[in-house]
Design a protein around this motif. Structure first.
Motif, PDB file in Angstrom:
ATOM      1  N   ILE A 287       0.838  -1.210   0.000  1.00  0.00           N
ATOM      2  CA  ILE A 287       0.000   0.000   0.000  1.00  0.00           C
ATOM      3  C   ILE A 287       0.866   1.250   0.000  1.00  0.00           C
ATOM      4  O   ILE A 287       0.582   2.236  -0.697  1.00  0.00           O
ATOM      5  N   ALA A 288       1.946   1.217   0.791  1.00  0.00           N
ATOM      6  CA  ALA A 288       2.840   2.371   0.856  1.00  0.00           C
ATOM      7  C   ALA A 288       3.470   2.643  -0.500  1.00  0.00           C
ATOM      8  O   ALA A 288       3.639   3.803  -0.902  1.00  0.00           O
ATOM      9  N   PHE A 289       3.808   1.578  -1.229  1.00  0.00           N
ATOM     10  CA  PHE A 289       4.375   1.764  -2.568  1.00  0.00           C
ATOM     11  C   PHE A 289       3.354   2.455  -3.482  1.00  0.00           C
ATOM     12  O   PHE A 289       3.695   3.367  -4.240  1.00  0.00           O
ATOM     13  N   GLY A 290       2.101   2.019  -3.405  1.00  0.00           N
ATOM     14  CA  GLY A 290       1.055   2.672  -4.189  1.00  0.00           C
ATOM     15  C   GLY A 290       0.888   4.132  -3.808  1.00  0.00           C
ATOM     16  O   GLY A 290       0.661   4.991  -4.655  1.00  0.00           O
ATOM     17  N   ALA A 291       0.995   4.425  -2.496  1.00  0.00           N
ATOM     18  CA  ALA A 291       0.889   5.815  -2.037  1.00  0.00           C
ATOM     19  C   ALA A 291       2.035   6.655  -2.580  1.00  0.00           C
ATOM     20  O   ALA A 291       1.843   7.813  -2.967  1.00  0.00           O
ATOM     21  N   VAL A 292       3.250   6.076  -2.634  1.00  0.00           N
ATOM     22  CA  VAL A 292       4.403   6.812  -3.155  1.00  0.00           C
ATOM     23  C   VAL A 292       4.202   7.130  -4.634  1.00  0.00           C
ATOM     24  O   VAL A 292       4.485   8.243  -5.089  1.00  0.00           O
ATOM     25  N   VAL A 293       3.725   6.149  -5.403  1.00  0.00           N
ATOM     26  CA  VAL A 293       3.465   6.395  -6.822  1.00  0.00           C
ATOM     27  C   VAL A 293       2.434   7.514  -6.983  1.00  0.00           C
ATOM     28  O   VAL A 293       2.579   8.411  -7.834  1.00  0.00           O
ATOM     29  N   THR A 294       1.377   7.468  -6.154  1.00  0.00           N
ATOM     30  CA  THR A 294       0.358   8.519  -6.204  1.00  0.00           C
ATOM     31  C   THR A 294       0.961   9.877  -5.864  1.00  0.00           C
ATOM     32  O   THR A 294       0.636  10.896  -6.499  1.00  0.00           O
ATOM     33  N   LEU A 295       1.842   9.911  -4.876  1.00  0.00           N
ATOM     34  CA  LEU A 295       2.503  11.162  -4.495  1.00  0.00           C
ATOM     35  C   LEU A 295       3.323  11.718  -5.648  1.00  0.00           C
ATOM     36  O   LEU A 295       3.317  12.927  -5.910  1.00  0.00           O
ATOM     37  N   VAL A 296       4.026  10.844  -6.356  1.00  0.00           N
ATOM     38  CA  VAL A 296       4.861  11.301  -7.469  1.00  0.00           C
ATOM     39  C   VAL A 296       3.989  11.897  -8.577  1.00  0.00           C
ATOM     40  O   VAL A 296       4.262  12.986  -9.086  1.00  0.00           O
ATOM     41  N   VAL A 297       2.930  11.176  -8.937  1.00  0.00           N
ATOM     42  CA  VAL A 297       2.076  11.637 -10.038  1.00  0.00           C
ATOM     43  C   VAL A 297       1.411  12.968  -9.691  1.00  0.00           C
ATOM     44  O   VAL A 297       1.457  13.934 -10.473  1.00  0.00           O
ATOM     45  N   THR A 298       0.781  13.031  -8.521  1.00  0.00           N
ATOM     46  CA  THR A 298       0.114  14.275  -8.126  1.00  0.00           C
ATOM     47  C   THR A 298       1.119  15.384  -7.854  1.00  0.00           C
ATOM     48  O   THR A 298       0.857  16.555  -8.124  1.00  0.00           O
TER      49      THR A 298
END
Length: 628
Positions: free
Chosen positions: A347-358
């Motif tokens: 989940i944290a990896f998904g959150a990091v990807v979301t942080l990068v995109v946004t």
């Protein structure tokens, strides 16, 4: 591990490519309002008294009752009534002037709140008939600074921190570690996040009026000011946050009450759905209170930027708050299965990807060009944040390695150890009688203490879990700094707006670029230690806004304090002045003033008065050229 790393790099390459494309096609935008024009114009001389003073800003502004003050040559107020919106999307403001104003130089001091909630202020002069002497000290407007500004920034940071703890820890419990709802560390963590948000929001509401208006700490207790704040968009956002936190209190009560105590799996699952819906609504609503009142709400593509900002904040909370919850669980010796850590890692990896995109989208929107990354304060802070996030990602990969090495033996051993005091208690209770029951209770407590100590030793003896605990601790430490930099970013003028302001200044009709002023004026008051030199520097040294510094040094070149020092400017050829400047103490022998504005260019006489004792005082002057 190499495959996972390559996959991550390929995933990050997509938003980075988008970043290059977006920066290459950046369109203009604005944030943090700037004064782009006025009527009468700055430094102008009008033949007859105008009916009003009108200001034009680069974006919409919010006005307080005394947003525009007009002071005559004698220092008396020249405006009538309060400032009002002049129309055109709140980008103009006007205040009416008293009829029959006499000739002379008038000072206009203004303050406003940008549409993104940040205060701005400034001052300028114009003249009626002809310039004249004025007794008005050009105000060094300070909004959003001082003790009020420092406390306001601390409260903003605390609000972000509380949001991350509340949302992230609750998410970690509900999705990754349901058994954590029965543990004290998780209850404390979520409750701390909620209480921190409540306290920070109340403090922000109280400080909002003096923060935006340049007031003092005492003004925070003015209920009238708080009522005025509630009528503004930032005030409405803070009030909405408090209401959502009230709903959050109900969510917390159910999470650690009814849901944690449910034994029946079906009932617990039904209640979990309700908690998921309620928690999502509260979390999204809390994130929206930032998006609706700060940078995301103004400028280009606001309708897209606001939901993106909400997703960005939620991703931050899931990652950083979840990390803190995992650290609390590992550090307290709680039983945390490998599956729980692995689930959170994904989940944290998904959150990091979301942080990068946004984050890429937000960076493009707020910067506008690659040059702004290094040429503006916002860009420099953003580079610091990017560097810290890269460190966080590296630490996260380290944590994933420790997670993969976790064994089940320590978990099984802890389960046996925890079950021992229960069996001992039951055995002791079989004897019957009050004394036997009391004795059994004592034995059970002793066994529980021993079991807890054995479990702690097992925890510290497990190299894999110890390594994971340390790597997560490092992540949390860096995350705290990231959150601080994020707080600074939200209060910093975006790079795109800073470049626009610089472009507007560059396009202004300036005859020539003024040279910084540096004047040394020796003095001798005649008393003990009365000799020295006053060095006056003024940058940029023109008729626009200047920053003035005055340094008093002894004959051997060392700075030293004097009881009093004053400075004023006089233009004898046009009978303007003396214009005194209000100085603020900076350091030993050092005074300064911001926003010092000289009305017109010419040969100005600088007068410096130095008092070295109760009776020893002298005034020295020097004529300098200011402006073209």
């Amino acid at each position: 591990m190499r495959v996972m790393t390559k996959s991550a790099l390929r995933l990050l390459a997509v938003p980075l490519a988008v970043l290059g494309l977006l920066f290459g096609t950046a369109a203009p935008a604005s944030a943090h309002a700037a004064l782009v024009g006025s009527d009468p114009a700055q430094g102008s001389v009008v033949k007859t008294a105008p009916a009003q003073v009108r200001l034009t800003f680069s974006e919409g502004v919010l006005l307080s009752r005394d947003a525009i003050r007009v002071l005559g040559p004698d220092g008396e107020r020249a405006e009538t009534g309060d400032a009002n919106d002049g129309g055109r999307g709140n980008t103009t403001a006007a205040v009416a002037l008293r009829p029959g104003l006499g000739n002379g130089t008038y000072t206009v001091a203004w303050k406003a709140v940008s549409a993104d909630s940040h205060p701005v202020a400034g001052a300028f002069t114009f003249s009626i008939g002809a310039p004249s002497k004025t007794s008005v000290a050009l105000p060094a407007q300070e909004v959003g600074g001082g003790a009020v500004g420092a406390l306001y920034d601390i409260a903003r940071y605390a609000a972000y921190l509380g949001f991350a703890l509340l949302v992230g820890a609750a998410f970690f419990i509900g999705v990754c570690w349901p058994d954590g709802a029965r543990t004290r560390p998780m209850r404390r963590l979520v409750a701390t996040g909620w209480a921190t948000m409540v306290a920070a929001t109340i403090l922000l509401l109280m400080l909002r009026a003096p923060y935006a208006g340049g007031g003092t700490l005492g003004d925070a207790f003015d209920l009238g000011g708080v009522r005025d704040v509630l009528d503004t968009r930032p005030g409405a956002a803070l009030l909405s946050r408090l209401l959502l936190l009230a709903a959050g209190a109900v969510f917390i009560a159910v999470l650690f009450g009814s849901w944690a105590k449910r034994e029946d799996p079906v009932e617990r699952q039904d209640l979990a759905w309700g908690l998921a819906i309620g928690g999502t609504v509260v979390s999204v609503g809390l994130a929206a209170t930032w998006a609706m009142a700060e940078h995301a709400s103004v400028g280009i593509q606001a309708s897209v930027a606001m939901p993106v900002d909400i997703v960005h904040l939620l991703a931050v909370a899931v990652w950083l708050g979840g990390l803190t919850a995992l650290l609390a669980a590992l550090w307290s010796g709680q039983r945390v299965e490998r599956a729980t850590v692995q689930r959170f890692s994904k989940i944290a990896f998904g959150a990091v990807v979301t942080l990068v995109v946004t984050g890429v989208y937000q960076s493009w929107r707020q910067l506008g060009s690659w040059d702004a990354l290094v040429s503006t304060g916002y860009g420099q802070l953003l580079l610091v944040k990017v560097g810290l996030v890269i460190v966080l990602v590296e630490l996260a990969w380290l944590s994933r390695r420790w997670t993969a090495r976790l064994g089940e033996a320590a978990v099984r051993g802890r389960a046996v150890a925890v079950s021992q005091p229960v069996a001992a208690g039951r055995k002791g209770a079989g004897g019957g009688g009050g004394d036997a029951s009391e004795r059994a209770g004592q034995l059970a407590r002793q066994e529980a203490a021993l079991a807890k100590e054995r479990a702690r030793k097992e925890r510290d003896g497990d190299a894999e879990r110890t390594g994971l605990r340390k790597s997560v601790l490092a992540e949390v430490a860096v995350a705290v700094v990231v959150l601080a930099v994020t707080t600074l970013l939200t209060g910093t003028q975006p790079g795109r707006a800073a470049e626009e302001g610089a472009a507007q200044q560059a396009s202004a009709p300036v005859a020539e670029v003024p040279e910084p002023l540096d004047v040394r004026i020796p003095f001798d008051t005649g008393g003990t230690d009365g000799k020295g030199e006053a060095e006056v520097t003024m940058d940029p040294g023109g008729i626009a806004e200047n920053e003035l510094h005055l340094l008093v040094t002894s004959p051997d070149g060392r700075a030293f304090d004097v009881p009093e020092v004053q400075i004023s400017f006089t233009l004898k050829s046009k009978k303007i002045g003396p214009i005194p400047v209000t100085l603020g103490k900076v350091d030993t022998g050092h005074w300064s003033a911001a926003n010092v504005q000289i009305p017109v260019p010419g040969e100005w006489t600088i007068a410096v008065t130095v008092r070295t004792s109760d009776i020893d005082q002298v005034t020295r002057t020097k004529v300098v050229k200011i402006g073209s």
